[in-house]
Each structure stands twice: as C-alpha cells, then as structure tokens.
Write a protein that holds these residues in place. Structure first.
Motif, PDB file in Angstrom:
ATOM      1  N   MET A 103       0.748  -1.151  -0.188  1.00 28.25           N
ATOM      2  CA  MET A 103      -0.077  -0.131   0.099  1.00 28.25           C
ATOM      3  C   MET A 103       0.904   1.243  -0.037  1.00 28.25           C
ATOM      4  O   MET A 103       1.857   1.213   0.700  1.00 28.25           O
ATOM      5  N   ARG A 104       0.439   2.280  -0.653  1.00 23.79           N
ATOM      6  CA  ARG A 104       1.158   3.497  -0.772  1.00 23.79           C
ATOM      7  C   ARG A 104       1.115   4.059   0.676  1.00 23.79           C
ATOM      8  O   ARG A 104       0.010   4.251   1.177  1.00 23.79           O
ATOM      9  N   GLU A 105       1.958   4.959   1.051  1.00 20.65           N
ATOM     10  CA  GLU A 105       1.930   5.834   2.242  1.00 20.65           C
ATOM     11  C   GLU A 105       1.411   7.175   1.782  1.00 20.65           C
ATOM     12  O   GLU A 105       1.647   7.833   0.991  1.00 20.65           O
ATOM     13  N   ARG A 106       0.057   7.196   2.242  1.00 18.45           N
ATOM     14  CA  ARG A 106      -0.529   8.554   1.960  1.00 18.45           C
ATOM     15  C   ARG A 106      -0.046   9.743   2.898  1.00 18.45           C
ATOM     16  O   ARG A 106      -0.450   9.577   4.286  1.00 18.45           O
ATOM     17  N   ILE A 107       0.221  10.855   2.482  1.00 23.71           N
ATOM     18  CA  ILE A 107       0.814  11.873   3.300  1.00 23.71           C
ATOM     19  C   ILE A 107       0.237  13.075   2.849  1.00 23.71           C
ATOM     20  O   ILE A 107      -0.255  13.442   1.873  1.00 23.71           O
ATOM     21  N   ILE A 108       0.366  14.206   3.816  1.00 23.92           N
ATOM     22  CA  ILE A 108       0.204  15.635   3.584  1.00 23.92           C
ATOM     23  C   ILE A 108       1.610  16.202   4.051  1.00 23.92           C
ATOM     24  O   ILE A 108       2.093  16.139   5.212  1.00 23.92           O
ATOM     25  N   ILE A 109       2.081  17.042   3.113  1.00 22.80           N
ATOM     26  CA  ILE A 109       3.452  17.636   3.489  1.00 22.80           C
ATOM     27  C   ILE A 109       3.039  18.941   4.033  1.00 22.80           C
ATOM     28  O   ILE A 109       2.308  19.886   3.201  1.00 22.80           O
ATOM     29  N   ASP A 110       3.634  19.331   5.128  1.00 23.34           N
ATOM     30  CA  ASP A 110       3.397  20.829   5.520  1.00 23.34           C
ATOM     31  C   ASP A 110       4.638  21.441   5.437  1.00 23.34           C
ATOM     32  O   ASP A 110       5.750  21.052   6.087  1.00 23.34           O
ATOM     33  N   THR A 111       4.696  22.577   5.092  1.00 24.35           N
ATOM     34  CA  THR A 111       6.068  23.108   4.461  1.00 24.35           C
ATOM     35  C   THR A 111       6.268  24.427   4.305  1.00 24.35           C
ATOM     36  O   THR A 111       5.156  25.375   4.164  1.00 24.35           O
ATOM     37  N   ASP A 112       7.632  25.001   4.476  1.00 25.36           N
ATOM     38  CA  ASP A 112       7.678  26.437   4.217  1.00 25.36           C
ATOM     39  C   ASP A 112       8.929  26.694   3.065  1.00 25.36           C
ATOM     40  O   ASP A 112       9.806  27.302   3.499  1.00 25.36           O
ATOM     41  N   PRO A 113       8.996  26.249   1.950  1.00 23.81           N
ATOM     42  CA  PRO A 113       9.810  26.164   0.977  1.00 23.81           C
ATOM     43  C   PRO A 113      10.705  27.427   0.791  1.00 23.81           C
ATOM     44  O   PRO A 113      10.122  28.422   0.317  1.00 23.81           O
ATOM     45  N   GLY A 114      12.153  27.583   0.963  1.00 29.44           N
ATOM     46  CA  GLY A 114      13.135  26.525   1.237  1.00 29.44           C
ATOM     47  C   GLY A 114      13.633  25.614   0.162  1.00 29.44           C
ATOM     48  O   GLY A 114      12.838  24.636  -0.273  1.00 29.44           O
ATOM     49  N   GLN A 115      14.974  25.626  -0.028  1.00 26.01           N
ATOM     50  CA  GLN A 115      15.504  24.724  -1.144  1.00 26.01           C
ATOM     51  C   GLN A 115      15.348  23.213  -0.568  1.00 26.01           C
ATOM     52  O   GLN A 115      15.095  22.574  -1.387  1.00 26.01           O
ATOM     53  N   ASP A 116      15.769  23.041   0.663  1.00 30.59           N
ATOM     54  CA  ASP A 116      15.767  21.674   1.082  1.00 30.59           C
ATOM     55  C   ASP A 116      14.357  21.280   1.247  1.00 30.59           C
ATOM     56  O   ASP A 116      13.828  20.059   0.961  1.00 30.59           O
ATOM     57  N   ASP A 117      13.302  22.034   1.423  1.00 29.96           N
ATOM     58  CA  ASP A 117      11.858  21.800   1.477  1.00 29.96           C
ATOM     59  C   ASP A 117      11.510  21.181   0.051  1.00 29.96           C
ATOM     60  O   ASP A 117      10.602  20.235  -0.164  1.00 29.96           O
ATOM     61  N   ALA A 118      12.052  22.120  -0.896  1.00 27.84           N
ATOM     62  CA  ALA A 118      11.715  21.686  -2.471  1.00 27.84           C
ATOM     63  C   ALA A 118      12.424  20.578  -2.768  1.00 27.84           C
ATOM     64  O   ALA A 118      11.445  19.582  -3.525  1.00 27.84           O
ATOM     65  N   VAL A 119      13.405  19.894  -2.225  1.00 24.53           N
ATOM     66  CA  VAL A 119      13.644  18.814  -2.478  1.00 24.53           C
ATOM     67  C   VAL A 119      13.014  17.484  -1.865  1.00 24.53           C
ATOM     68  O   VAL A 119      12.787  16.493  -2.596  1.00 24.53           O
ATOM     69  N   ALA A 120      12.427  18.042  -0.847  1.00 23.96           N
ATOM     70  CA  ALA A 120      11.817  16.745  -0.326  1.00 23.96           C
ATOM     71  C   ALA A 120      10.380  16.640  -0.834  1.00 23.96           C
ATOM     72  O   ALA A 120       9.896  15.428  -0.853  1.00 23.96           O
ATOM     73  N   ILE A 121      10.012  17.587  -1.397  1.00 19.60           N
ATOM     74  CA  ILE A 121       8.605  17.746  -2.226  1.00 19.60           C
ATOM     75  C   ILE A 121       8.965  16.862  -3.487  1.00 19.60           C
ATOM     76  O   ILE A 121       8.089  15.831  -3.604  1.00 19.60           O
ATOM     77  N   LEU A 122       9.875  17.129  -4.090  1.00 19.55           N
ATOM     78  CA  LEU A 122      10.417  16.361  -5.329  1.00 19.55           C
ATOM     79  C   LEU A 122      10.551  15.055  -4.892  1.00 19.55           C
ATOM     80  O   LEU A 122      10.026  13.976  -5.810  1.00 19.55           O
ATOM     81  N   LEU A 123      11.266  14.597  -3.934  1.00 24.21           N
ATOM     82  CA  LEU A 123      11.553  13.243  -3.505  1.00 24.21           C
ATOM     83  C   LEU A 123      10.147  12.612  -3.359  1.00 24.21           C
ATOM     84  O   LEU A 123      10.118  11.274  -3.896  1.00 24.21           O
ATOM     85  N   ALA A 124       9.419  13.155  -2.804  1.00 24.07           N
ATOM     86  CA  ALA A 124       8.050  12.548  -2.495  1.00 24.07           C
ATOM     87  C   ALA A 124       7.354  12.185  -3.787  1.00 24.07           C
ATOM     88  O   ALA A 124       6.687  11.165  -4.197  1.00 24.07           O
ATOM     89  N   LEU A 125       7.146  13.133  -4.555  1.00 21.12           N
ATOM     90  CA  LEU A 125       6.421  13.165  -6.092  1.00 21.12           C
ATOM     91  C   LEU A 125       7.207  12.305  -6.808  1.00 21.12           C
ATOM     92  O   LEU A 125       6.498  11.754  -7.805  1.00 21.12           O
ATOM     93  N   ALA A 126       8.389  11.912  -6.501  1.00 20.65           N
ATOM     94  CA  ALA A 126       9.274  10.862  -7.545  1.00 20.65           C
ATOM     95  C   ALA A 126       9.006   9.472  -6.991  1.00 20.65           C
ATOM     96  O   ALA A 126       9.443   8.550  -7.708  1.00 20.65           O
ATOM     97  N   SER A 127       8.555   9.080  -5.942  1.00 17.85           N
ATOM     98  CA  SER A 127       8.272   7.845  -5.418  1.00 17.85           C
ATOM     99  C   SER A 127       6.899   7.200  -5.358  1.00 17.85           C
ATOM    100  O   SER A 127       5.952   7.889  -4.716  1.00 17.85           O
TER     101      SER A 127
END
Length: 311
Positions: free
Chosen positions: A1-25
């Motif tokens: 089963m896929r992990e269903r998440i909500i990302i709570d964020t204040d981008p931020g370069q490292d936040d942006a990479v985290a979002i991309l990592l989630a969307l790529a997975s």
C-alpha cells in the motif's frame, strides 16, 4: 500500500527537494501540500510550493495556504540562509496553478476527519504552526493521524538559530509543544541526523548530471544553500535537512534512533524552542517519539538521486 501523506512546508531549498522526492516515489501518495510561514513569509512559501509542483509536472496537486505567523509570537524568517525568495539558486517561472481554496488548518482537519483513521501521515518540514493550530482547534484528529514524521530539533547538535534551538521548533515552540504532547506517534529527524547528510561537490554533480530541469534546479539550489552552512560550520557541504523525512518513509533502514521522551521548552530565557531530548533516558517521562540519531549518508544521496531521475 502507498503511504498517504500531507506535506506541511515552508519552502526553502531543502523543502523543495523533499517535495520532489515524495512526488518521484511511487510508494507515496501526496494528498496535499499545506504551506506555513517560516523560512520566508507565507506569500513566498505558497508561491514556492506551487513552483516546485509545476517543476515536477504535478499542477494537479492541492497546495493550500496556512498560518502566516506563529501561534503566540512574532514570525522569525531565514532569508539569510535561503535567500530573499526562499528558493534562490534556480531561476524558475512564476507558478500558473492556483492555490486550493480555503485554509490549510481547515484542510488538515477535514482531510483527517474524512479519511479512514490511521491512514494519513503528516510530514511537517517547517514550523509546526498549522498542525499545532489544527490540534488545538480539533483535538479529535490526533487519534486519526497515522504518525507525524517531522524535521526539527536536536540533541547533541543543539541549535542552529540560537545556541539551544533548531529553527523549525524555535519559530513556534507553542505549536511544537502541542504536537509533541498530542499522543500521536512521532518520528523526529533532528539536526543530529541532517548534519550527517551533507552535500558535497560529487553529490551536487550527480544531480546536475541527470540532465533534466529537476536535476538542474536541485543542483542550483544545493549550490546556493551550501554556501551559508559551509561558512558557518566549516563543513564540506550543507545539510539537506527536509528530504530526510521522506527518505525515512521510503527507507527507514538508512536511519537509526531510539524511542525517547522529548519535551519542548517554551519559556526559557536562553533555551526557548529547545527540544529537551532524554536521549540517555535519565527521567521517568514516557517515550513520545522515535528520535533519530544517524543516517547512511551515501545511501540517502543514492536514493534521492535515483528518485529525482524519474521526474
């Protein structure tokens, strides 16, 4: 089963990479992205989150604006680290996709009340204002959260914005205290971990070698981001903080930690925002968090690079 998440964020370069990592997975389903003021003010964090979604080819995602200031105190931002836009280092077009209507706190409450109990993980990678406000307004949602996987705090590394406090917790310690006291399963990715996940010239070169708009943007962000930390810490690169949360969801075997009690200091003269982590279990306070302490940095960067190549 896929992990269903909500990302709570204040981008931020490292936040942006985290979002991309989630969307790529493919193992992860992002139900929405809620934005909060933190690294930069809310108008910029909502802009940046939508820019990242469009970079990833996901203009369909729900990006929701949330709290523009902490629960009980004035906002502190970090342009000195992230640049005036929060995403300095890559030249991306202004977003076209609209914000999802409504407020992030309402979105969190409504989603958690609508989805089956225990099916949604929250991934806060900025100040905890949105989630703390949601828990204060609707305490019933605590029992419905699968877990919270957050970037924040420190023990051995102590502080990066004050001598005692890490930035995300320092900005809104009252909200953090609500989250840590809610009885929700917590996974904490502190500075102790992220300061071992440093960018290096070969790791940034690997992002650029992807030869894609995503790879170029991530290389540009990390090039910009690392200058501050290298000057501050004398390190070989910058800690890529926020993607460690997504990496833990994907590959918890890359990390080690222990179940301990963590309390949030809200009133200390010198220690406001400190995560008082009972790493050595010297108190009788019950454990309330899995507090991570180490990471396989090579494995982490291999994972991030492999996944970003999919976008």
């Amino acid at each position: 089963m896929r992990e269903r998440i909500i990302i709570d964020t204040d981008p931020g370069q490292d936040d942006a990479v985290a979002i991309l990592l989630a969307l790529a997975s493919p193992e992860i389903e992002v139900l929405g992205i809620t934005c909060v003021a933190g690294n930069v003010p809310l108008a910029l964090t909502t802009r940046n989150a939508r820019m990242v979604c469009e970079l990833a080819g996901r203009p369909d995602l729900r990006v929701v604006a949330g709290c523009d200031r902490p629960m009980r105190r004035p906002l502190v931002t970090a342009e000195h680290v992230h640049g005036k836009t929060g995403l300095d280092g890559a030249d991306l077009p202004d977003p076209v996709m609209p914000l999802h209507p409504g407020h992030a706190v309402d979105f969190l409450i409504e989603t958690l009340r609508t989805e089956p109990p225990g099916s949604v993980t929250l991934v806060p990678i900025g100040p905890l204002t949105n989630i703390g406000t949601a828990l204060e307004r609707a305490p019933d949602i605590a029992a419905r959260i699968k877990r919270v996987v957050l970037m924040g705090g420190a023990y051995f590394e102590v502080g990066n914005i004050t001598p005692a406090a890490e930035f995300n917790i320092f900005v809104d310690p009252e909200a953090a205290a609500l989250v840590f006291g809610a009885g929700v399963p917590l996974v904490v990715v502190p500075l102790d971990v992220t300061h071992k996940a440093l960018t290096t010239p070969p790791r940034i070169a690997a992002f650029r070698a992807l030869g894609t708009p995503v790879g170029e943007a991530v290389a540009g962000w990390t090039d910009f981001f690392e200058r501050f930390d290298m000057a501050k810490y004398g390190s070989e690169g910058a800690p890529l903080h926020d993607p460690c949360t997504i990496a833990w969801i994907l590959r918890p075997d890359l990390f080690t930690g222990r179940e301990i009690n963590v309390e949030i200091e809200t009133g200390g003269r010198f220690t406001s925002g400190m995560t008082v982590a009972d790493w050595w279990r010297v108190t009788d306070r019950a454990a309330n968090a899995l507090f991570l302490g180490d990471v396989d940095a090579d494995g982490f960067y291999a994972l991030v690079t492999e996944r970003l190549a999919r976008l």
